[in-house]
Enzyme design. Structure first.
Site, short mmCIF file in Angstrom:
data_model
loop_
_atom_site.label_atom_id
_atom_site.label_comp_id
_atom_site.label_asym_id
_atom_site.label_seq_id
_atom_site.Cartn_x
_atom_site.Cartn_y
_atom_site.Cartn_z
N HIS A 70 -5.45 4.87 4.25
CA HIS A 70 -5.93 4.56 5.44
C HIS A 70 -4.85 3.17 5.87
O HIS A 70 -4.27 2.91 6.87
CB HIS A 70 -7.07 3.84 5.39
CG HIS A 70 -7.84 3.36 6.51
ND1 HIS A 70 -7.47 2.09 6.98
CD2 HIS A 70 -8.41 3.90 7.39
CE1 HIS A 70 -8.31 1.88 8.14
NE2 HIS A 70 -8.83 3.13 8.52
N ALA A 79 -13.48 10.40 0.49
CA ALA A 79 -14.13 11.72 0.91
C ALA A 79 -13.62 12.11 2.41
O ALA A 79 -12.67 11.31 2.80
CB ALA A 79 -15.72 11.25 1.07
N GLY A 139 -13.90 12.00 5.72
CA GLY A 139 -14.55 11.40 6.65
C GLY A 139 -13.98 11.91 8.03
O GLY A 139 -13.22 12.60 8.12
#
Length: 130
Positions: free
Chosen positions: A20, A82, A84
């Site tokens: 991210h 996960a 997402g």
């Protein structure tokens, strides 16, 4: 003993560890350690980091760099816990755009690392360790 031989450009593969990103550069430390471990396990496999926001290189930049280095197959491994929203929507679109720019390169997107059984097992063992 493992013997590593030179790969031809036709079969050369690479890995992008995709995260991210964060404003604090130290956030990337674990990803840098994973990249170093991959390099130790398979010195012939180029590995790069890429980030969705706040940090560089971007996914586009990392793909372009590996392609410029002769890589013809790239596995993008999301270092997320996960699958997402980003991994369900944004990242596949970005991978698709990269594939359009580099039609001769095979790009594959793995599921989130945190969903792999070995990672779940490692986290569970870490959690119960004294």
């Amino acid at each position: 003993m493992r013997i590593v031989t030179a790969q031809s450009s036709a079969d050369r593969h690479g890995i992008i560890l995709f995260g991210h990103g964060a404003r604090d550069p130290e956030w990337a430390g674990p990803m840098q350690r994973i990249a170093a471990r991959i390099a130790a396990l398979d010195p012939a496999c180029p590995v790069s980091l890429a980030f969705m926001e706040f940090m560089r290189p971007t996914l586009d930049e990392a793909v372009d760099d590996l392609v410029a280095r002769g890589v013809r197959s790239i596995r993008i491994v999301p270092v997320f816990l996960a699958q997402g929203g980003h991994l369900k929507r944004d990242v596949p679109l970005a991978v698709g755009r990269a594939a359009e720019r580099h039609p001769a390169v095979g790009l594959s997107l793995a599921t989130a690392a945190g969903e792999a059984e070995g990672v779940v097992e490692a986290i569970a063992r870490y959690a119960i360790a004294p």
